[in-house]
Write an enzyme that holds these catalytic residues in place. Structure first.
Site, short mmCIF file in Angstrom:
data_model
loop_
_atom_site.label_atom_id
_atom_site.label_comp_id
_atom_site.label_asym_id
_atom_site.label_seq_id
_atom_site.Cartn_x
_atom_site.Cartn_y
_atom_site.Cartn_z
N LYS A 290 -1.11 -1.06 -4.46
CA LYS A 290 -2.29 -0.26 -4.09
C LYS A 290 -1.83 1.16 -3.87
CE LYS A 290 -4.63 0.09 0.36
NZ LYS A 290 -5.29 -0.70 1.43
N LYS B 102 -3.02 5.10 -2.64
CA LYS B 102 -4.03 5.88 -1.95
C LYS B 102 -4.47 7.02 -2.87
CE LYS B 102 -4.00 3.85 2.13
NZ LYS B 102 -5.21 3.33 2.79
N LYS C 107 -9.38 -6.87 8.32
CA LYS C 107 -8.38 -6.40 9.27
C LYS C 107 -8.77 -6.91 10.65
CE LYS C 107 -7.10 -2.16 6.84
NZ LYS C 107 -7.29 -0.70 6.79
N ASP D 255 -13.57 -1.79 3.23
CA ASP D 255 -12.63 -1.89 4.34
C ASP D 255 -13.38 -1.37 5.58
OD1 ASP D 255 -10.65 -1.31 6.26
OD2 ASP D 255 -9.27 -0.31 4.90
N ASP E 221 -7.23 3.00 -3.08
CA ASP E 221 -7.94 3.04 -1.79
C ASP E 221 -8.23 4.50 -1.47
OD1 ASP E 221 -8.95 2.76 0.76
OD2 ASP E 221 -7.16 1.79 1.61
N GLY F 78 -3.75 -3.91 6.16
CA GLY F 78 -2.69 -3.57 7.11
C GLY F 78 -3.01 -2.27 7.80
N SER G 160 0.87 -1.16 0.00
CA SER G 160 0.00 0.00 0.00
C SER G 160 0.91 1.22 0.00
CB SER G 160 -0.86 -0.02 1.26
OG SER G 160 -1.60 1.18 1.37
N GLU H 153 -11.13 0.55 -3.31
CA GLU H 153 -11.38 0.27 -1.89
C GLU H 153 -12.03 1.47 -1.20
OE1 GLU H 153 -7.82 -1.15 0.01
OE2 GLU H 153 -8.64 -0.94 2.04
O1 OSB Z 1 -7.10 1.88 4.58
O2 OSB Z 1 -5.91 0.16 4.35
C1 OSB Z 1 -6.08 1.27 4.85
C2 OSB Z 1 -2.98 2.30 6.85
C3 OSB Z 1 -3.57 2.96 7.90
C4 OSB Z 1 -4.93 3.10 7.93
C5 OSB Z 1 -5.72 2.57 6.90
C6 OSB Z 1 -5.14 1.88 5.86
C7 OSB Z 1 -3.74 1.78 5.81
C8 OSB Z 1 -3.01 1.15 4.73
C9 OSB Z 1 -1.62 0.70 5.06
O3 OSB Z 1 -3.41 1.07 3.59
C10 OSB Z 1 -1.39 -0.75 4.93
C11 OSB Z 1 -0.07 -1.11 5.53
O4 OSB Z 1 0.94 -0.97 4.83
O5 OSB Z 1 -0.01 -1.53 6.70
MG MG Z 2 -8.27 0.73 3.27
#
Ligand code: OSB
Ligand code: MG
Length: 371
Positions: free
Chosen positions: A162, A164, A263, A239, A189, A291, A136, A214
Site C-alpha cells: 500500500k 500513501k 482498526k 478507513d 491510501d 495499522g 503501508s 482507501e
Molecule cells: O490511514 O492507514 C492509515 C498510519 C497512521 C495513521 C493512518 C494510517 C496509517 C498507516 C500505517 O497506513 C499502517 C501501519 O504501518 O501501522
Molecule cells: Mg488509511
C-alpha cells in the site's frame, strides 16, 4: 471480572524511518499504554492508537490522556462485568473518544483471555492461526526511494503493497510503481486528501489495476464516496469514515465502499470490531486489519483481531523491526518468508511485556484505584 486499578502511562518511541501521510510526517510516537488489573490480580494491557496530533481523527495523545483520566477510568475502576464485551457499555455516556475507550476495553479482553488460559485470538472467535500481511509505505522524498522500499518489502515476502498518496504524489507515482512491479497486489491510501472534483484523477487510477483506493474523500463522508464509486471501477475502501458496525452497514448499503479497513482504536475496541467484521461478512464485503504505527501491545491486539473469518485480505500489520529498534514485547512480531504472522499460542495477547523497557520509555504515569 472486577476492575481494581487502571494505570495510564505515556511512552515515547522513535520510529526507525519517518512515516508520512497526506496529513503530515511522524518521526517519534507518543503512545499511551493502559494496564488494567482486576481484583484477583490478573493484569491486561491495551494501547491507545491516537496520533500525536488531531489529524487522522479528532483524537490525539492529549485528548485521550485527559478523557481517560477524568471520565473513562472513574467510570470503569471498581466496576464488575461478566465479560470484557460488557466494558464498552460502562463507558457509553462518553460520546466518541473511541481510541481512548479501546485502550481500556482491549486491556480487559487481555485479562479475560489470560484468566481463561487461552490466546486472545481464540477467545475472540478467530478462524485461523496465521494472518496475511502487507505493508503501508509512506510518502518518500523521491520516487526512487519509494521504488527501492517496495522492492525490499517484496523481497521480505509481504503479500501486498500500500502506498500513501496526496495531490502531487499520486497518478504519476502509481504509474511508475506499476511499470516497475507489474504483477504485484498494489493499493493506495489518500487519507482524505481529495474531493469529488478529483473524480477524473480516480478514473485515471482505474488503469493501474489497484486492489482498492482507501479513503480518498473527507474523513467523515459517505455520500460523496458513494458518488465517486459510481464513477470508478476500482473498489473504494473506507478507513476514517467507519467508526462502528452501524457505519459499516450504512456505507455498504449506500454504495460508499466495497471493502472495509478495520482498526481497533477507530471503532472503540474488540467488541465493536467484531460487529464490523460480522456485518461486512454477512454482506460479502471483505475486511482487513489496518495499522496505526502501533507498539507491540497494539500490534498483538491487531493480530488477534485479524484472525476473524472476515479478514480475507492482507492487512497493514507487519514486523516490529520495520518500526522500532527494540520492541516493548518479547518476542517482537516477525513475519514469515511467505508474508504471514503466526498468532501466538500463549494466553492473552500472547507476548511477554518488557516491563523494564516500558519503564525506561515512560515520560508520565498515573494510577486510578477504587476509593
Ligand atoms: O490511514 O492507514 C492509515 C498510519 C497512521 C495513521 C493512518 C494510517 C496509517 C498507516 C500505517 O497506513 C499502517 C501501519 O504501518 O501501522
Ligand atoms: Mg488509511
Amino acid at each position: 471480572m472486577k476492575i481494581a486499578s487502571i494505570e495510564l502511562r505515556e511512552i515515547r518511541l522513535p520510529l526507525i524511518h519517518f512515516f508520512e501521510t497526506s496529513f503530515g510526517r511522524t518521526t517519534e510516537r507518543r503512545i499511551l499504554l493502559v494496564r488494567v488489573v482486576d481484583t484477583e490480580g490478573t493484569e491486561g494491557w491495551g494501547e491507545c492508537t491516537a496520533g500525536e496530533g488531531p489529524f487522522y481523527s479528532e483524537e490525539w495523545t492529549e485528548s485521550a490522556w485527559s478523557v481517560i483520566k477524568q471520565y473513562l477510568a472513574p467510570m470503569t475502576v471498581g466496576r464488575g462485568v461478566e465479560r470484557a464485551s460488557a466494558v464498552s457499555a460502562l463507558m457509553r455516556p462518553v460520546r466518541g473518544h473511541r481510541m481512548a475507550k479501546a485502550a481500556i476495553e482491549t486491556a480487559c479482553w487481555d485479562i479475560e483471555a489470560r484468566r481463561a488460559g487461552m490466546p486472545l485470538w481464540q477467545l475472540l472467535g478467530g478462524a485461523r492461526a496465521e494472518i496475511a500481511c502487507g505493508v503501508s509505505i509512506g510518502i518518500q522524498d523521491t520516487p526512487e526511494a519509494l521504488l527501492d522500499k517496495i522492492g525490499r518489502e517484496l523481497g521480505a515476502g509481504y503479500q501486498r503493497i500500500k502506498i500513501k498518496i496526496k495531490p502531487g504524489w499520486d497518478a504519476g507515482i502509481v504509474e511508475r510503481v506499476r511499470a516497475e512491479f507489474p504483477g504485484i497486489q498494489l493499493m493506495v491510501d489518500a487519507n482524505s486528501a481529495y474531493t469529488l472534483d478529483d473524480a477524473p484523477l480516480f478514473r485515471q487510477m482505474d488503469e493501474y489495476q489497484l486492489m482498492m483506493v482507501e479513503q480518498p474523500l473527507a474523513y467523515d463522508d459517505m455520500v460523496d464516496h458513494a458518488r465517486l464509486q459510481e464513477q470508478t471501477r476500482t473498489p473504494i475502501c473506507l478507513d476514517e469514515s467507519i467508526r462502528s458496525g452501524e457505519d459499516a452497514r450504512k456505507a455498504i448499503e449506500m454504495g460508499a465502499c466495497r471493502i472495509v479497513n478495520v482498526k481497533l482504536g477507530r471503532v472503540g475496541g474488540h467488541g465493536e470490531a467484531q460487529q464490523v467484521e460480522r456485518i461486512c461478512r454477512e454482506k460479502n464485503v471483505p475486511v482487513w486489519c489496518g495499522g496505526m504505527l502501533e507498539s507491540g501491545i497494539g500490534r498483538a491486539h491487531n493480530i488477534a483481531m485479524a484472525t476473524l473469518a472476515g479478514f480475507t485480505l492482507p492487512g497493514d500489520v507487519s514486523a516490529s523491526a520495520r518500526y522500532w529498534e527494540e520492541e516493548i514485547i518479547e518476542p517482537p512480531v516477525t513475519v514469515s518468508a511467505r508474508g504471514t504472522i503466526v498468532a501466538p499460542a500463549a494466553p492473552g495477547i500472547g507476548f511477554e511485556i518488557k516491563h523494564q523497557r516500558i519503564d525506561s520509555l515512560t515520560v508520565r504515569k498515573e494510577s486510578y484505584t477504587a476509593d
